[in-house]
Design an enzyme around this catalytic site. Structure first.
Site, PDB file in Angstrom:
ATOM      1  N   VAL A 300      -1.845 -19.994  -5.926  1.00 57.13           N
ATOM      2  CA  VAL A 300      -1.431 -20.596  -4.661  1.00 57.13           C
ATOM      3  C   VAL A 300      -2.688 -21.245  -4.090  1.00 57.13           C
ATOM      4  CG1 VAL A 300      -0.463 -20.229  -2.370  1.00 57.13           C
ATOM      5  CG2 VAL A 300       0.344 -18.856  -4.308  1.00 57.13           C
ATOM      6  N   ASN A 497     -16.236 -29.177 -24.460  1.00 56.94           N
ATOM      7  CA  ASN A 497     -16.293 -29.599 -25.860  1.00 56.94           C
ATOM      8  C   ASN A 497     -17.148 -30.849 -26.061  1.00 56.94           C
ATOM      9  OD1 ASN A 497     -14.587 -27.435 -26.447  1.00 56.94           O
ATOM     10  ND2 ASN A 497     -12.789 -28.646 -25.974  1.00 56.94           N
ATOM     11  N   GLY A 548     -11.465 -19.867  -6.536  1.00 60.69           N
ATOM     12  CA  GLY A 548     -11.479 -19.235  -5.223  1.00 60.69           C
ATOM     13  C   GLY A 548     -12.860 -19.184  -4.601  1.00 60.69           C
TER      14      GLY A 548
END
Length: 605
Positions: A300, A497, A548
């Site tokens: 969320v 990569n 976060g």
């Protein structure tokens, strides 16, 4: 004798003449050119108190540009304690080797929670093999091939890296072809044919029995999952070295990395203003690996209003996170209270609990899609904020993790399955109910192209439809010369990569030309290297998704973003977001939505 001022102060005329005579004798013996002789004369005459310092400044401007003398690869640990690659760049500066900088690249491997031990072991072996091969490449052929190159010539460096990688790909193809030939052994003695069993008898139909409905309905088969794009082991060496060279060039030219990247993006013409990307901050996790029945919302995401600065947005979200933590730390109610429904809602509702995930957000044990949104809505109301005005939401659906192939449906909640067609209605209903949701990331698997078309037609004029895992790799986009994504508003790009800095510049040009939205995203297993933020700012993407506001490897990136914003503001080069909405309505999406409404009205009539 006398005091003639300037650098001559404190020296007699005879002393100055003696110094000049010594200098001229040295010039004649060593064949110094006339222009340089005049320079040295003036140096000894005007700067006698700091001759060597002044000479160092003069000659540094005439010195040969720095060149790469060595590239060193080291195995280090990322933020989860997993192995990854660090690259150091050494340059010859004024005839002396010097360690200029280092970068750490994040691996492309996903972080799987609650995976079976055998899968964890296989991925661990693959990761270790990839790092080991990358170290061999960096410390061997890559270091050799880059020796003598000017780090400021990013295009040349990346061209060498691309050619090196192409050779490694060709070697891998030849190796696999040889293995296939060796495994293709002829069968000397054919086995006798196995007789086929007799066909089963048709079921007897009772008199008067009507055919069941499931016999008459033919469900559209679910397309199997496409094989993942192959990743050549060791390929992270290419991306890491390219970024390290770009950082070295910035340091040697005394510029921040984001300005160096902006120059590359704009063909060496630095724009007058730069924009700090808008934040996509993961606050809650209610995905498949989280406690509770809800699977659909892996992240969320909170998106502060464009009118806020990055610092204001971070401060607001930290306060919201603090309130979420307080809610989680509430003392669980007694059994009597739960039976009476005193836990803020339904009878027997689960108490909120949470743990910090590798993404830096809290995993919540919710059972419905409304619960996390209502939690944030209530907290915002208590803080005097309003969802949809001060703060908007995004949902990372991670639909590719929800497909149950035995049923051919998405398991949105434990035991609750939805077909791809039903998922479209689910998303439309969710956003109709909560218009503060302005972004859906990976609402479907990339194989369900028909549903991508439908959800984009229904919601594309109201929210961003973003391809994350459903997007092809940057190499694939550039190879095809087009964006390899389903019908969507934009895509998430990552530096992993064999992606070079030049590749990132090219793909952002491609995204801009398609008028798509670019989100620069972090990987699931991040390191503490904050270069990702400089890439996002320098390349001019619209959003940055860093995870976060917890865990050191993620917070360090937010700190870097705030530092860049302050630097740009101090230099008068910060371009503020003038728009009061996140996106202009996509005319094509709006037209599609109107067509759907007209079709629905016609059907009702």
């Amino acid at each position: 004798m006398g005091d003639e001022g300037g650098g001559r102060r404190g020296r007699t005329t005879s002393e100055l003449q003696r110094l000049k005579k010594q200098a001229m004798e040295y010039y004649r013996q060593n064949g110094v050119p006339l222009q340089l002789e005049e320079l040295l004369n003036s140096t000894f005459y005007l700067q006698p108190d700091d001759v060597y310092g002044h000479l160092a400044n003069c000659f540094s401007k005439l010195a040969k540009p720095p060149t790469i003398c060595k590239v060193v690869g080291k195995g280090v640990l990322d933020g989860l304690g997993l192995p990854t690659l660090q690259v150091e760049i050494f340059c010859t500066v004024q005839n002396f080797p010097k360690n200029i900088c280092s970068v750490v690249i994040s691996s492309h491997f996903e972080v799987r929670e609650n995976s079976p031990p055998e899968l964890v072991e296989v991925e661990e072996m693959g990761r270790n093999d990839a790092i080991r091969t990358a170290l061999q490449w960096v410390n061997g052929p890559i270091s050799t091939e880059l020796q003598g190159l000017n780090p400021s010539n990013q295009a040349q460096v990346d061209q060498v890296l691309r050619a090196f990688f192409a050779n490694k790909v060709q070697e891998d193809l030849e190796r696999k072809a040889l293995e296939d030939v060796l495994e293709d052994t002829p069968v000397l003695t054919p086995l006798p044919p196995v007789p086929l069993p007799p066909p089963p008898l048709p079921p007897t139909k009772k008199k008067g029995q009507k055919p069941r409905r499931r016999d008459t309905l033919i469900e559209k088969p679910v397309l199997p999952e496409e094989p993942p794009e192959p990743v050549l082991r060791g390929s992270m060496a290419v991306g890491a070295v390219s970024l390290a060279v770009a950082k070295a060039s910035a340091i040697l030219s005394s510029k921040p990395l984001y300005l160096n990247l902006a120059l590359l993006k704009h063909s060496q013409e630095l724009p007058l203003k730069l924009t700090v990307p808008l934040l996509m901050v993961s606050l809650l996790s209610c995905g498949k690996a989280s406690p509770g029945k809800l699977n659909l919302m892996k992240e969320v995401i909170c998106i502060p209003h464009p009118g806020l600065s990055a610092r204001q947005g971070v401060e607001m979200l930290l306060e919201i996170q603090k309130q979420v933590n307080k809610t989680i730390e509430m003392v669980p109610p007694s059994k009597t209270e739960m039976k009476k429904g005193h836990n803020g809602g339904k009878k027997g509702q689960q108490q909120i609990t949470g743990k910090m995930t590798h993404l830096g957000c809290l995993a919540i044990n919710y059972d419905t899609m409304e619960q996390p949104i209502l939690l944030l809505q209530g907290i915002c109301a208590n803080l005097g904020l309003e969802l949809g005005t001060n703060l908007h939401l995004g949902i990372n659906c991670a639909a590719h993790e929800l497909m149950d192939y035995s049923k051919g449906k998405y398991e949105v909640m434990t035991g609750t399955f939805k077909s791809a067609a039903e998922m479209v209605d689910l998303y439309v209903d969710l956003i109709n109910k909560y218009p503060s949701i302005i972004a859906l990331i990976d609402p479907f698997r990339k194989e369900d192209s028909e549903q991508w078309d439908r959800v984009w037609g229904a919601l594309g004029a109201r929210c961003y439809i973003i391809a994350g895992a459903a997007s092809g790799s940057i190499s694939k986009h550039l190879e095809e010369g087009n964006l390899i994504i389903p019908l969507a508003s934009g895509l998430i790009i990552k530096h992993t990569n064999q992606t070079t800095v030049s590749d990132l510049v090219e793909v952002t040009h491609l995204i801009d030309s398609k008028k798509c939205t670019a989100v620069f995203g972090s990987t699931e297993a991040e390191s503490s290297d904050d270069s990702l933020v400089d890439l996002a700012v320098g390349l001019g993407v619209q959003f940055v998704k860093l995870g976060g506001l917890s865990r050191g490897e993620r917070v360090t990136k937010y700190n870097r973003l705030l530092t860049i914003e302050e630097e740009l503001a101090q230099d008068g080069a910060l371009d503020v977001h003038e728009e009061h909405t996140f996106f202009c309505l996509n005319e094509e999406a709006a037209t599609a939505a109107e067509a759907l409404e007209v079709a629905a009205v016609t059907a009702d009539e």
